[in-house]
Enzyme design. Structure first.
Site, PDB file in Angstrom:
ATOM      1  N   ASN A  83      30.437  16.990 -10.881  1.00  0.00           N
ATOM      2  CA  ASN A  83      30.122  16.944 -12.306  1.00  0.00           C
ATOM      3  C   ASN A  83      28.839  17.690 -12.623  1.00  0.00           C
ATOM      4  O   ASN A  83      27.937  17.777 -11.807  1.00  0.00           O
ATOM      5  CB  ASN A  83      29.954  15.474 -12.729  1.00  0.00           C
ATOM      6  CG  ASN A  83      28.822  14.810 -11.978  1.00  0.00           C
ATOM      7  OD1 ASN A  83      28.828  14.739 -10.751  1.00  0.00           O
ATOM      8  ND2 ASN A  83      27.823  14.342 -12.691  1.00  0.00           N
ATOM      9  N   ASP A 135      31.768  12.596 -16.428  1.00  0.00           N
ATOM     10  CA  ASP A 135      31.511  12.555 -14.991  1.00  0.00           C
ATOM     11  C   ASP A 135      32.796  12.788 -14.204  1.00  0.00           C
ATOM     12  O   ASP A 135      33.033  12.138 -13.192  1.00  0.00           O
ATOM     13  CB  ASP A 135      30.880  11.214 -14.582  1.00  0.00           C
ATOM     14  CG  ASP A 135      30.564  11.166 -13.092  1.00  0.00           C
ATOM     15  OD1 ASP A 135      30.153  12.209 -12.559  1.00  0.00           O
ATOM     16  OD2 ASP A 135      30.742  10.112 -12.471  1.00  0.00           O
ATOM     17  N   GLU A 146      23.901  12.988  -9.654  1.00  0.00           N
ATOM     18  CA  GLU A 146      23.308  12.044 -10.598  1.00  0.00           C
ATOM     19  C   GLU A 146      21.783  12.139 -10.580  1.00  0.00           C
ATOM     20  O   GLU A 146      21.080  11.310 -11.156  1.00  0.00           O
ATOM     21  CB  GLU A 146      23.748  10.608 -10.261  1.00  0.00           C
ATOM     22  CG  GLU A 146      25.124  10.257 -10.781  1.00  0.00           C
ATOM     23  CD  GLU A 146      26.231  11.123 -10.194  1.00  0.00           C
ATOM     24  OE1 GLU A 146      26.281  11.274  -8.961  1.00  0.00           O
ATOM     25  OE2 GLU A 146      27.034  11.669 -10.971  1.00  0.00           O
TER      26      GLU A 146
END
Lengths: 177, 618, 313, 663, 200
Positions: free
Chosen positions: B301, B343, B217
């Site tokens: 991801n 994701d 992220e």
């Protein structure tokens, strides 16, 4: 040549003199030296001095708050603190707990200096003016600015109340968790 | 309640599993059982994890064994006597973040890594109350907490050759002497200023420690690194994006599907230089097949979440690699979510087993993926044998078995600036990292998982090093049925559940099969024992905080079977409580706020290790 | 540099040429109508002054009816011309077209050259190049408010609507530099939201495009290195992107090939070193209200930064 | 039939001859009686309470012209800024506020109100009524206009002037990008002016339908009255659209609804549809009354009845209908399917037909007239032909979807719309002011000054706006606060700015003419122009009660057909200020109705409404709490003053009808 | 030449229905508000067309119970409404008073049930566009109900306290007319709010 030098020296003396003779009883405007008096606690030795109540220059300024909101997204603040300030990696900003204080200058310091438990230091990476705008916006997340000036909802997914409908928080707790 | 199939006898034709490999050999556990405590410790310190993993008395790696079954054959605790189970001893970690990962037991010592500050405790199991033998404090940087996406968790340690290996959040892997608690080596692998952290549990195979980074992220470029177990020096590193030479793709790379063949796909399936910040971190679980000598792991991801900023397949993210542990060469790759839209990290554990399929024995790996499909894949070739939804799924139409590709659903595709509603499963997936267990006895997978859908809005996001690189506003909500979690016993051959338990909250704890009893915990704090065959609730205990830890079983020096689990709410969903988020923002905790507001009223934070045994006490 | 062309009456592409034609048809028909009616009025006044004799109402009705009839006929001519032009404009859509995605932002244009192969995508801002003689399909989007893409020398307008996506097809038939501008009022700096369109010969265009695919060249001198440092460590990287560096911001125009562009501030001022320095030092002076803040760089930093930016060809 | 005694049967009015009441002395007595009975409140308080349509109409016109002047000053500032490239007199922030306030004030505070104001003043006179219907509502409408205008300009001076364009497209005006209260000011101003226009429209419709004097069947109505009737209906069906859209906008901004939030299922084009569903008819709302003024002027100064009465009436109605079908032609650049393009192009061009019909009818009128008298009003009308033709023809160009893609949002449109609005409406309006000034004030405007002003205005207007056509074709977009020198737009812009200066001089001369003529102008007779309509039959200026005795009509041009002297109306009770209510179609007398007298309550209600509107910008609770004073003022307004207590009423009923008591 | 005149003194001083000025003024209001209702309905349909699902997401359509109850209340309320109107046109003061009170009670019941209606919409005005337009439809209608109810209330008080003359009876008749508008406009809104989400 000599005449020129003379003129130059005179001019310099005059400018310096003006500067020197200026008696500035009031130092710079409050906004400029806000960060110096930041306290993170009310506990002080002796008789406590009042906590500085310096406000963000954008506290009542709709444009500044809207810019703050834009920057909150642009600088990825939302990624840590939640789109509406609910928190994620970072603490919630919409509640009444402010680890490092909810005063404008305290928030300014938190953004500018960073905080040891993960808040990056943005000082030098973004201009102070924008930090102040962010300060104003962050305060609006907890209802600490005027509702008239606060921003409204975005043209995005709605995940919480718009800032202009957030009632001011009554009790702000400050301190480490 | 789950479906109870009648044909139990029929599908119990499990020919062999990785676990059986060990079962066929002369069990060392017998000798270990009989040996005195000190001898056990000694034998443990000398043994290679490849051998120790077969010993059900001990638990030397977080997944119990290389096949990642989390199955223990210890039979003292039975469906009949589990009701008498009670607390043997407890230990408060003093840490209020989420406690993921299991403790380890090697010989007579139990090892536990806490979430940040990542203190490693060793408990002397021979003494009453298991006092602390030693503790090791790596003093990780506090600032690292600011770049840990989903709570400051740690998923456990690994043991090999007298050392405990674990990662500290600030990106260090360390080797600690298991007996003394002295540091052997520390290797700094990541840079938190780039958003890189480490949370995963290392795996040790053949003298190498395998670790991966976290930070999908934050625009991190994911990798798996092999460190020399003795020196901590990097043996090799395989990136999840970028040119073939970085990904260690060479002539031995033989993916099963066409779309994974081609030169430098790790660059050409990305726009511009997006691969440099493209995610594909390796923060989940690793498995190893000693026979094929293949290491399996998943890549997370691609970043950012907003898929419109990264058109293309985004190789080699959201998929799984098989590699040689010695050289790191990739053997095959399969992408569970090409151009991942939601994701859907591909890091979930892969359970290795040999299944009787289509008239033959297939060496397979099984993975309950975030995208809602339970994959059964030929672990030698990477061919998808079956991919069956195990929760209600509307974001894909399964896998085209010919091309191996996930079939996307157009109307659920992200459109930047628009809210796409009711995507099932949500970003945390049908199942996140919470590991499932596999019982060779029943042939069932025991899957703790979620029932969560979401509304998703992709937003343009800047890459600013060290800040979140997500680009999505997400709000989760309960899936069909309204319960947010399930505990499912899944029959991989029939492709359907045997039984299923509805849970109010997502089941974020791991599963454990101890012979005929299955253990798991709930976010309310209930630690539950259910019958492996019927799913009947046999026993439950209310812990002090919600459970996201992974239960494990071991045999104590006293010869009795123990079950241990950490309670301590946290993790991605539990951060609502552990980080005291404000659920009035539906995106709080990256999407959980809207759904888990009631969790704050249900449990409180606080880490505690619970050790249970029949009868309780010591 | 060629003078900027931003005129409806100087078409440089087939679409604009058709519109130009339509304009002249309209112009002449309307001029004839205008003169006729005014002549009738003048005659009426003159006649009315001469004699008070009334024509019969029936005659009058007939005349007025005839006049209205002629007006309707003229109208039909124009309607037909308009209809034909409309169909012609629609005919440009082509398979082998170049696809460009233009996204409006307050107050700059984000440009992406699309390609089925994502790694061949080109990202730039505020300046587009198009090949002469090849249809270009522009995908129009907006990130904030409504903007409107208007390159008069090539085609009419297409609104850039948030939450929607539209298309416009155009083609340049003459090489040259054409100016486009935002045509839908979009806030404070609507006036300074221009787009430079360079129509290149096909070979030049391909060369340009493949050059654009590359990252920024590495800095060669110490000063340039320092300049890149200023970008990566300073405020620039918070908003701007430069491929090949750590700067990955998307809230402001991509700078990877800044030096190859002719203007800065979305067409506000020509791209010279001096202007660039002035812009970086105080962008609010040049384009008040735009989203770039004064960064307060020291002059030594600014010079290094300029040294580096000048290498971003 | 068991009719109640109070439920009076429809009784026929009687035609009386040789009645003593028809003696000149008796008629004069009756006039005096009216003079004494019809309230004409004096003093400041009286001014606040007045419900006389002439008083309200006149102050509406004057107020609208004040807003016109202020918006005109803003226009001059814009021209000053644009007079040369890269000018820095005004920054973008101020410029954007200025052009928005200019557009908003011109459209909402000047153009519509001034036309309705003319209607309020003239319609009752032209239909031969003693008063306007529902006069208090009209008074309320005026106060709303006044407060709305004060609100807008006060906010403008407080730097809270709207800056999102007079069309306020979302999302620029929405909660995210419309920063501060500026768009709220715009949206609430809309509410002010719409409330004002709507109540006035109702009043005009009722007046035209029910208060026409006997004999004035629909086919004898003056064309201005027809125009006002059509316009009032257009107001009723068009204005709710913008009220709805601006209310939704305020809700989006204030409480976070999602009408225009595309992310949450709203749509940005919804705004444009709603706005232009109002916005396009709005143009005709402004334009049709102006056409209504042209007819009597052309007719008067050509000295013959206007040719093609029926055609003109039908054209009016047709324009109104088509006007509602073409709103999408403001949205061509948003990207329409081909089918929609053809439809809206055709529909937009079709509107030419009724307009052309009207033009040719007037030319025919002049053609067959008895020589044109070149008075100032007639000059304005003749100039109207010139400028409006240009505006109309450029309108045809703009109606073509493909060409509009080039012309839309450029200075060409600025030129077009000013040719249509100033050319089409302000020229006739200025003509109308000249024409009716004697009637309104009792004094003639100075013709010489009038002609000077006319020629200056005509020159300045063309000098200002004609170059803008070329600027638009040269690529200059609208609403830009500056432009680069390299674009070569400088000289034409300078020319336009000089033109704007001339306009300013022209209007100043016009104003001086008005002021001077008010004081020293020649006294006007009842019918100085020898015009045909009823308003010219009463004194200049008309008395409070308009007519005594009330005339009836026997033809379309009553004052030109005196040979058919129609009977008067007698028998209306001056004590109760009665008006005669007639039938809708043929205007036969139906019943008498006491018209409500002066009242302070409309003002108080308007103040309460103003408080509610402004408060609601800041808090949704403003609507809730603000409605309480509004409720109180409305009750005060409608609380009757005539009548008896219920018990007495009951007794009277019982006495009148003993049967009822037993049942 | 003899002067002639029309003597209107025999004409009545008031009239009901379309003969009256107030009737036309009321009709003007009805036309305006009817236009707003029509535009709101168009807006609803337009937004419905823009959304794939209506209601979007997993929002349940509004509960039918209270809306239907209210529809019935409204429809039944036309009976006392008509009776009030007829009584007014016959100048039966007592009867007018009686039915006005009944009408008030109906209005009260309606407004109370309306609160439950809002509560059973299953969506908030600030959730999404569906919620906004649904609330707007219901809210705008409620404003009408409320104002007409308050209006009727004032009229009722007036009929008890005076002063009264014939025009008050005309007022009562117009008020009844307006109530018909409120009832009639409800029916399409009812269909739109409660059934449109169930169809698509």
């Amino acid at each position: 040549m000599g005449r020129f030098t003379f003129a130059l020296v005179c001019t310099m003396a005059a400018t310096l003199g003006c500067e020197r003779e200026t008696r500035r009883y009031t130092e710079l405007p409050a906004a400029a030296n806000r960060s110096t008096a930041v306290r993170l606690t009310t506990l002080q030795p002796g008789s406590p001095q009042p906590i500085s109540n310096v406000q963000s220059p954008y506290q009542y300024n709709a444009y500044g708050l809207a810019e703050g909101k834009r920057l909150y997204a642009a600088y990825n603040c939302a990624g840590c603190h939640g789109v509406a300030g609910g928190g994620a990696i970072g603490p919630a900003l919409m509640d009444d707990k402010w680890i490092y204080g909810s005063h404008a200058d305290q928030i300014f310091s938190s953004i500018s200096q960073g905080r040891p438990d993960g808040m990056p230091s943005f000082g030098g990476h973004i201009p102070d003016q924008q930090i102040w705008q962010l300060v104003g916006y962050v305060q609006s997340l907890a209802g600490l600015v005027s509702q008239d000036a606060a921003t409204s909802r975005n043209d995005d997914q709605i995940v919480g109340k718009p800032e202009n409908r957030i009632e001011g928080t009554k009790q702000i707790q400050t301190g480490h968790r | 309640m789950g479906i109870r199939a009648q044909r139990r006898g029929l599908f119990l034709t499990v020919a062999g599993i990785a676990f059986m490999i060990s079962a066929c050999q002369k069990p060392t556990s017998d000798t270990v059982q009989q040996s005195p405590a000190s001898a056990r410790a000694l034998s443990g310190s000398l043994a290679d994890p490849a051998r120790l993993q077969q010993d059900d008395g001990q638990w030397v790696m977080s997944a119990k064994n290389y096949a990642a079954t989390r199955f223990s054959s210890l039979g003292e605790i039975t469906p009949a006597n589990v009701k008498q189970m009670g607390v043997a001893w407890t230990f408060s970690t003093g840490v209020t973040a989420g406690h993921e990962g299991p403790p380890l037991v090697v010989g007579d010592t139990m090892y536990l890594v806490t979430p940040w500050p990542n203190i490693l405790y060793a408990f002397d199991l021979t003494k009453p109350g298991a006092p602390i033998k030693w503790q090791y404090d790596p003093k990780p940087l506090g600032a690292a907490k600011g770049v840990a996406c989903c709570d400051i968790v740690n998923r456990g340690a690994a043991y090999a050759n007298g050392a405990i290996f674990f990662n500290a959040l600030d990106g260090r892997t360390m080797s600690i002497d298991a007996a003394t608690g002295k540091e052997r080596w520390v290797t700094q692998l990541t840079d938190i200023n780039r958003g890189e952290t480490m949370t995963m549990a290392p795996l040790v195979v053949k003298g190498k420690v395998f670790v991966g980074n976290s930070g999908g992220e934050f625009g991190v470029r994911g990798w798996l690194t092999a460190l020399d177990a003795d020196s901590g020096k990097t043996a090799w590193r395989a990136y999840s994006t970028g040119p073939d030479k970085d990904v260690l793709i060479g002539p031995t790379f033989k993916p099963h599907y066409d779309s994974d063949r081609g030169k430098d796909l790790g660059i050409t399936t990305w726009p511009g230089e997006a691969w440099r910040i493209g995610g594909g971190t390796v923060w989940g679980w690793l498995s190893y097949d000693p026979e094929a000598d293949l290491l399996y792991y998943g890549t997370a991801n691609p970043g950012p979440w907003n898929p419109e900023q990264r058109p293309g397949d985004n190789k080699w993210t959201a998929g799984m690699f098989a590699r040689s542990p010695d050289t790191g060469e990739a053997r095959w790759f399969y992408q569970t979510s090409p151009h991942d839209l939601y994701d859907h990290d591909g890091v979930n554990e892969m359970v290795l087993a040999d299944l009787q399929m289509n008239g033959g024995t297939r060496k397979v790996l099984m993975r309950a993926d975030r995208n809602g499909l339970l994959y059964v894949i030929d672990r030698l070739t990477g061919e998808v044998l079956s991919a069956t939804p195990f929760v209600p799924v509307n974001s894909n139409k399964g896998v085209d078995l010919k091309s191996g590709r996930l079939i996307p659903v157009k109307e659920k595709e992200s459109k930047q600036g628009m809210v796409v509603r009711d995507i099932c499963p949500a970003a945390p997936g049908a199942k996140d990292e919470q590991p499932m267990a596999f019982s060779p006895k029943t042939g069932l997978l025991y899957i703790p998982h979620n029932n969560v859908c979401m509304d998703f809005e992709g937003t343009a996001v800047s890459y600013i090093a060290g800040t979140p690189y997500v680009g999505a506003s997400v709000v989760y909500k309960a899936g069909p049925g309204g319960n947010r979690g399930f505990f499912t016993a899944w029959d991989p051959l029939a492709g359907k559940p045997k039984w299923q338990i509805k849970e109010s909250f997502p089941v974020w704890s791991g599963a454990l099969v101890a012979n005929d009893v299955v253990f798991y915990g709930t976010m309310e704090g209930w630690f539950k024992a259910v019958d492996a065959n019927t799913g009947q609730l046999l026993w439950q205990f209310k812990c002090g905080s919600g459970i996201i830890g992974h239960p494990m079983a071991f045999k104590g020096p006293d010869g009795h079977e123990y079950i241990a689990v950490t309670a301590g709410i946290g993790g991605w969903p539990g951060a609502i409580v552990s980080a005291d988020l404000d659920p009035r923002d539906a995106t709080a905790g990256n999407g959980w706020g809207g759904m888990l507001a009631d969790l704050k009223k249900t449990t409180t934070k606080g880490g505690m290790l619970y050790v249970f045994t029949v009868g309780g006490g010591t | 540099m060629a003078p900027l062309i931003q005129s409806v009456l100087h078409p440089a592409g087939v679409q604009a040429a058709r519109l130009n034609q339509l304009w002249w048809v309209m112009f002449w028909v309307c001029t004839v109508v205008f003169i006729s009616v005014l002549t009738a009025l003048a005659m009426a006044i003159a006649r009315g002054r001469r004699s008070a004799s009334n024509a019969s109402d029936a005659t009058l009705t007939g005349s007025v009816g005839a006049a209205v009839g002629i007006s309707v006929a003229a109208l039909l001519v124009l309607l037909t011309a308009s209809e034909i032009t409309g169909r012609d404009l629609d005919a440009l859509k082509a398979q082998n077209a170049l696809r460009i995605q233009i996204t409006g932002n307050q107050w700059w244009w984000d440009v992406q050259y699309l390609n089925p192969d994502p790694s061949l995508t080109v990202v730039t801002a505020n300046e587009i190049h198009v090949p002469v003689g090849r249809p270009v399909g522009i995908v129009a989007k907006s990130n904030d408010v409504i903007h409107s893409l208007w390159i008069p020398a090539l085609h009419g307008k297409r609104d850039l609507l948030p939450g929607r996506q539209s298309e416009i097809w155009l083609q340049a038939d003459r090489a040259g530099v054409y100016r486009g501008q935002c045509a839908e009022y979009c806030g404070a700096q609507h006036a300074k939201m221009a787009l430079t369109v360079v129509a290149d010969l096909p070979d030049d265009f391909e060369r340009w495009l493949s050059h654009m695919r590359g990252p920024a060249p590495p800095p060669a001198t110490e000063s340039q290195m320092r300049g890149r440092d200023v970008i990566e460590r300073g405020p620039c990287a918070m908003c701007h992107s430069i491929a090949g560096t750590l700067a990955g911001g998307r809230t402001a125009p991509d700078l990877t090939h800044l030096a190859s562009r002719s203007a800065i501030g979305a067409g506000s001022i020509p791209n010279t070193r001096g202007n660039l320095a002035g812009w970086i030092a105080d962008p609010q002076h040049i384009k008040p209200g735009n989203k770039m803040p004064a960064t307060g760089l020291a002059s030594e930093e600014l010079q290094a930064l300029l040294d580096y930016l000048e290498t971003l060809k | 039939m068991n009719a109640h005694p109070l439920e009076q049967q429809k009784a026929d009015p009687r035609l009386v001859y040789d009645d003593p009441r028809l003696e000149p002395a008796a008629l004069e007595r009756e006039r005096r009686h009216h003079e004494a009975s019809w309230p004409d409140p004096r003093g400041f308080l009286g001014w606040l309470r007045s419900t006389d349509h002439k008083s309200i109409g006149l102050r509406t016109i004057v107020t609208a012209f004040v807003w016109f002047a202020m918006a005109g000053v803003l226009a001059a500032l814009m021209r000053l800024q644009l007079s040369r490239p890269e000018n820095t007199i005004l920054g973008p922030d101020l410029y954007n506020q200025i052009f928005t306030t200019h557009g908003t004030a011109m459209m909402f505070l000047f153009a519509v109100p001034v036309m309705l104001g003319m209607g309020v003043y003239l319609v009752p006179l032209q239909v031969g009524a003693r008063a306007i219907a529902v006069p208090r509502l009209v008074a309320y409408g005026y106060w709303m206009l006044l407060f709305g205008g004060i609100f807008l300009f006060a906010m403008f001076f407080a730097n809270v002037g709207p800056d999102v364009g007079w069309f306020s497209y979302v999302p620029l005006s929405g909660p995210e990008y419309g920063i501060g209260k500026r768009p709220d000011v715009w949206a609430q101003l809309i509410t002010f002016s719409e409330v004002s226009a709507l109540v006035t429209a109702i009043s005009l419709i009722v007046t035209i339908f029910k208060l026409r004097t006997p004999g004035m069947a629909l086919n004898r109505m003056p064309l201005f009255v027809w125009a006002m009737l059509v316009v009032s209906f257009m107001v009723i069906f068009a204005m709710p659209a913008v009220m709805l859209s601006s209310t939704c906008l305020i809700l989006d901004r204030l409480v976070g609804t999602h009408f225009y939030n595309y992310a949450e299922g709203g749509d940005v084009l919804l705004w444009q549809h709603l706005f232009w569903f109002f916005g396009h008819p709005e143009v005709y709302i402004i334009f049709l009354p102006a056409l209504g003024m042209i007819s009597p002027i052309v007719s008067t100064f050509s000295r013959r009845p206007v040719f093609g009465y029926l055609a003109l009436v039908l054209s009016n109605i047709a324009t109104a209908f088509i006007g509602f079908g073409v709103w999408v032609h403001h949205m061509f650049a948003t990207g329409l399917p081909q089918f929609g393009q053809s439809f809206f192009t055709a529909a937009s061009m079709m509107i030419v037909v009724p307009t052309a019909t009207q033009i040719f009818c007037w030319i025919a009128t002049i053609w067959t007239g008895r020589g044109v008298r070149f008075t100032t009003p007639m000059l304005y009308v003749l100039a109207w032909f010139f400028v409006f033709l240009i505006g109309g023809l450029t309108g045809v160009m703009v109606a073509s979807v493909p060409l509009d893609l080039q012309l839309h949002d450029t200075f060409f449109i600025v030129a077009h719309l000013h040719y249509v609005l100033i050319g089409g409406s302000v020229f006739p309006l200025l003509a109308g002011i000249h024409f009716w000034f004697p009637k309104i004030t009792g004094r003639m405007l100075n013709e010489r000054l009038g002609k000077v002003a006319f020629w200056l205005f005509f020159t300045g207007f063309n000098l200002t706006f004609f170059p803008m056509h070329i600027l638009g074709l040269q690529g200059m977009p609208r609403r830009v606060y500056t432009y680069p020198a390299a674009m070569g737009w400088g000289s034409l812009n300078l020319l336009a700015s000089i033109g704007a200066g001339i306009i300013a001089v022209a209007l100043t001369v016009y104003l001086i003419n008005v002021i001077v003529s008010l004081r020293v102008g020649a006294a006007a007779t009842d019918n100085p122009w020898d015009a045909a309509d009823l308003e010219w039959s009463t004194s200049s200026p008309p008395p409070v009660y308009n007519f005594s005795p009330q005339p009836t009509v026997g033809s379309r041009d009553p004052l030109w057909h005196t040979e058919l002297t129609p009977p008067f109306v007698i028998g209306l009770n001056p004590e109760k200020c009665e008006v005669l209510v007639t039938h809708l179609l043929d205007a036969e007398p139906d019943h008498r109705y006491p018209t409500p007298g002066p009242s302070i309550w409309p003002l108080l209600a308007a103040i309460a409404t103003t408080i509610l509107f402004i408060w609601s910008i800041f808090s949704p609770w403003g609507v809730v709490w603000g409605s309480i004073p509004l409720f109180i003022t409305l009750v005060g307004w409608f609380w009757p003053h005539r009548g008896v207590p219920p018990r007495e009423m009951e007794r009277e009923l019982a006495r009148l009808e003993p049967r009822e008591a037993t049942s | 030449m003899t002067q002639t005149a029309i003597d209107v003194s025999p004409l009545p001083e008031h009239a009901f229905g379309h003969r009256s000025i107030l009737w036309w003024a009321t009709m003007g209001m009805v036309a305006i508000e009817g236009t707003v209702f029509a535009l709101l309905i168009m807006t609803d349909l337009y937004l419905k067309g823009r959304n794939e699902h209506w209601p979007p997401g997993n929002i349940l359509p509004p509960g039918l119970l209270w809306g239907t109850v209210n529809t019935i209340i409204l429809l039944v309320s036309t009976i006392p409404n008509e009776l009030t109107k007829r009584a007014a046109e016959k100048f039966h003061l007592r009867t007018v008073q009686l039915w006005l009170i009944v009408c008030m009670l109906f209005g009260l019941a309606f407004n109370v049930v309306r609160v439950f209606e809002f509560m059973s919409l299953n969506v908030s005005f600030d959730s999404n566009a569906y919620g906004s337009i649904t609330w707007a439809l219901l809210g705008f209608h409620t404003v009408h109900i409320l104002t007409d109810w308050v209006d009727t209330g004032v009229l009722t008080v007036l009929m008890f306290t005076g002063p009264i003359d014939e025009h008050r009876f005309v007022d009562v008749s117009e008020n009844a007319m307006y109530w018909y508008f409120v009832v009639l406009s409800w029916l399409p809104i009812y269909a739109l709010i409660y059934f449109a989400p169930r169809i698509a």
